[in-house]
Design a protein around this motif. Structure first.
Motif, PDB file in Angstrom:
ATOM      1  N   SER A   1       1.132  -1.298  -0.089  1.00  0.00           N
ATOM      2  CA  SER A   1      -0.038  -0.175  -0.500  1.00  0.00           C
ATOM      3  C   SER A   1       1.251   1.093   0.003  1.00  0.00           C
ATOM      4  O   SER A   1       2.518   1.515   0.433  1.00  0.00           O
TER       5      SER A   1
ATOM      6  N   HIS B   1       5.770   0.444  -2.924  1.00  0.00           N
ATOM      7  CA  HIS B   1       5.201   0.371  -3.445  1.00  0.00           C
ATOM      8  C   HIS B   1       5.485   1.453  -5.081  1.00  0.00           C
ATOM      9  O   HIS B   1       5.292   1.190  -6.225  1.00  0.00           O
TER      10      HIS B   1
ATOM     11  N   ARG C   1      -2.037   6.387  -6.796  1.00  0.00           N
ATOM     12  CA  ARG C   1      -2.184   6.796  -5.551  1.00  0.00           C
ATOM     13  C   ARG C   1      -2.104   8.169  -4.791  1.00  0.00           C
ATOM     14  O   ARG C   1      -2.292   9.432  -3.808  1.00  0.00           O
TER      15      ARG C   1
ATOM     16  N   GLU D   1      -2.500  -2.366  -5.875  1.00  0.00           N
ATOM     17  CA  GLU D   1      -1.960  -2.379  -4.677  1.00  0.00           C
ATOM     18  C   GLU D   1      -3.041  -3.405  -4.225  1.00  0.00           C
ATOM     19  O   GLU D   1      -4.066  -3.344  -4.326  1.00  0.00           O
TER      20      GLU D   1
END
Length: 599
Positions: free
Chosen positions: A427, A510, A555, A564
């Motif tokens: 995430s 990420h 994001r 994600e």
């Protein structure tokens, strides 16, 4: 293709003898409105709704096995083709072999084979190399095919019926080895091996003889004004700029008419002139029509011919930028959208030559460096504007630095169980990396995000102009920035038991995986196998790898990220294995046949 056989009408001493109606100028007979209309048709670019694209390599002369220059042309075209497919185009990609001519006729006799068997044997070597190097052509054309003969005969008949071909008698200096007539200014004095005085071509050094021949001529001299109008109205028709300027310079002088046939008694291995069994259509006119043959000429060719783009070596620029457009104008056909020109590969600053022992076998090197390694090196180091020098050391250093260490190291680090024990796309935490400076990100991190965000547009710009090396340079620079980002924040030092550290660690991974996804997507036209391995490791599905899917780090922009939380793909090993000099040394270069000339 090879050096053209050219009769230069105004420079040879004999006066031509027309075998048809008194001379007239078909071009000047057209009204100004008609001439402008033809040029406007040739310079019209496809509409945004037209998603067809047609890319060609030169077709390669089968007088010897393929060399590095042939592969370079093919890989450039393959890169264009794959790039357009990623953009959603319906792309056609043609390559093939040029199989007619006196040299082939003589080489087949020497080998004790019939010409077609000889051509097939060599053509298969090109096919094998292209297959080995992932050259994904959609059409492989051979000039000995019936479909091509029919296209050439039709094209010839159109030019003849429009009055652009006439029969004449010429005499002048002729080089059998170069298959060309030369003007007096192109000939000099020399001594042969026995000390006897001879005449030679100043360009090639080959012996020339004075001879006379009756054949068919094309009225090239009539097309100079139209060619100038075309180029001045389409300054990007020939790229790079250096070669565009070279063609404009050539057009400052008058263009002599060109021979487009040979006497059948001299050249049997070729397509006979329609209606004249005593003449053979000369090989370079025959060969150029291959581009139309693949497009479907003379019937349903408009879809592809209106969006044609050629890849050519600089040595055949004149044939593609002056002779070919003139033929097309004469036949009333549109001109190519773009002629992309590339320079040559040398070894030790010298042209590859069997006598010098410096010929580089592309098949052998693709086995040493892997298919993608060879492709990456050629496209990363090849500069269209100037010749490039090849060495094994240069290839090893580049591939180790950029594919094994930088890109491969980044992927390995960010997908390793030590940093990513859950083996998922983790995430992103907007508090750790807000879109305004703050959180745990530093100014260099924002610079990196900005660079990667703008990378697809930059790569697209460079791909479109055939500056693939600039696109790869830009990608490599971003990979280095991403590696710097990871090293700067050392996620391996963070404590997963601390919630803030864990969120920051996940954010670092990420972002790094998002960078890798962009790099993998953009690199698909260049290194398809490596890109597939990288994207599969990230869990990116086949339907998520197009140019439209390069939306970077959604994001960070407050949008959802489809990756994600998704499980990573299986680990299939090192992305690109480091190359060792000693392993390359163990593979001795094989003896190569004389290199063929690139068309």
């Amino acid at each position: 293709m090879r050096t053209p056989f050219v009769f230069v009408a105004r420079s040879c001493k004999a006066v031509h003898r027309l075998q048809q109606s008194p001379f007239f100028s078909p071009i000047s007979a057209l009204s100004r409105h008609q001439r402008v209309s033809v040029l406007r048709q040739t310079s019209t670019h496809p509409s945004k709704d037209d998603r067809s694209y047609y890319i060609t390599t030169p077709i390669f002369y089968v007088n010897a096995s393929p060399h590095l220059g042939h592969l370079y042309s093919a890989v450039i075209a393959d890169c264009f083709h794959r790039y357009k497919l990623l953009q959603g185009f319906d792309s056609k990609f043609a390559t093939g072999t040029d199989e007619h001519g006196l040299k082939i006729q003589q080489a087949a006799d020497t080998a004790g084979k019939d010409p077609l068997t000889f051509c097939t044997d060599v053509s298969e070597r090109f096919k094998h190399l292209f297959s080995r190097c992932n050259v994904s052509y959609t059409d492989y054309i051979r000039t000995t095919e019936q479909r091509h003969r029919e296209a050439v005969e039709h094209f010839w008949s159109v030019l003849w019926n429009k009055g652009f071909i006439y029969k004449g008698s010429y005499e002048g200096w002729y080089s059998t080895q170069d298959e060309s007539f030369l003007t007096p200014s192109q000939v000099g004095d020399a001594l042969d091996s026995s000390g006897k005085e001879i005449k030679v071509s100043l360009e090639s050094g080959h012996k020339v003889d004075w001879m006379q021949e009756e054949n068919y001529m094309f009225r090239l001299s009539e097309f100079r004004p139209q060619l100038l109008d075309w180029l001045r109205g389409n300054p990007r028709a020939i790229q790079p700029e250096r070669f565009y300027q070279a063609v404009l310079q050539w057009l400052q002088e008058d263009l002599p008419d060109l021979s487009v046939s040979r006497q059948r008694s001299r050249l049997q291995w070729g397509i006979p002139v329609p209606g004249d069994a005593e003449q053979t259509i000369y090989v370079w006119l025959d060969a150029l029509v291959n581009y139309l043959t693949v497009a479907g000429y003379p019937d349903k060719h408009e879809q592809w011919w209106n969006v044609a783009h050629h890849i050519v070596g600089k040595d055949i620029l004149k044939f593609h930028a002056i002779y070919w457009p003139s033929f097309l104008l004469g036949a009333g056909l549109p001109l190519p959208q773009t002629i992309h020109v590339h320079s040559h590969w040398t070894v030790g600053g010298k042209k590859m030559s069997k006598s010098l022992g410096n010929v580089v076998d592309p098949l052998e090197r693709s086995q040493m460096f892997t298919t993608d390694g060879m492709r990456y090196f050629l496209l990363r180091q090849g500069v269209p504007d100037s010749d490039c020098d090849y060495t094994d050391d240069k290839a090893i250093k580049l591939l180790n630095a950029e594919l094994a260490d930088s890109l491969g190291g980044l992927l390995n680090r960010c997908t390793a169980p030590a940093l990513n024990p859950a083996q998922v796309y983790p995430s992103f935490c907007p508090q750790s990396f807000p879109n305004q400076p703050g959180g745990r990100a530093v100014v260099e991190d924002y610079h990196m995000l900005d660079a990667v965000k703008h990378l697809p547009a930059l790569v697209e710009q460079h791909y479109e102009s055939m500056h693939v090396y600039k696109a790869l340079e830009a990608i490599s620079a971003c990979v280095r920035q991403t590696n710097g980002f990871v090293h700067r924040h050392a996620p391996w030092k963070l404590d997963r038991r601390d919630s803030k550290d864990r969120r920051w660690l996940d954010t670092i991974i990420h972002i790094s995986l998002e960078c890798l996804r962009i790099y993998g997507t953009l690199l698909q036209p260049v290194v398809p196998e490596i890109s597939n391995k990288l994207l599969s490791r990230l869990g990116v599905q086949q339907g998520e790898r197009s140019w439209a899917d390069v939306n970077f780090l959604p994001r960070y922009q407050g949008m959802d990220c489809p990756f994600e939380g998704r499980a990573l793909g299986s680990d299939s090993g090192v992305l690109f294995s480091r190359l060792e000099r000693q392993n390359v040394d163990q593979q001795k270069p094989k003896k190569t046949k004389k290199a063929a000339k690139v068309k």
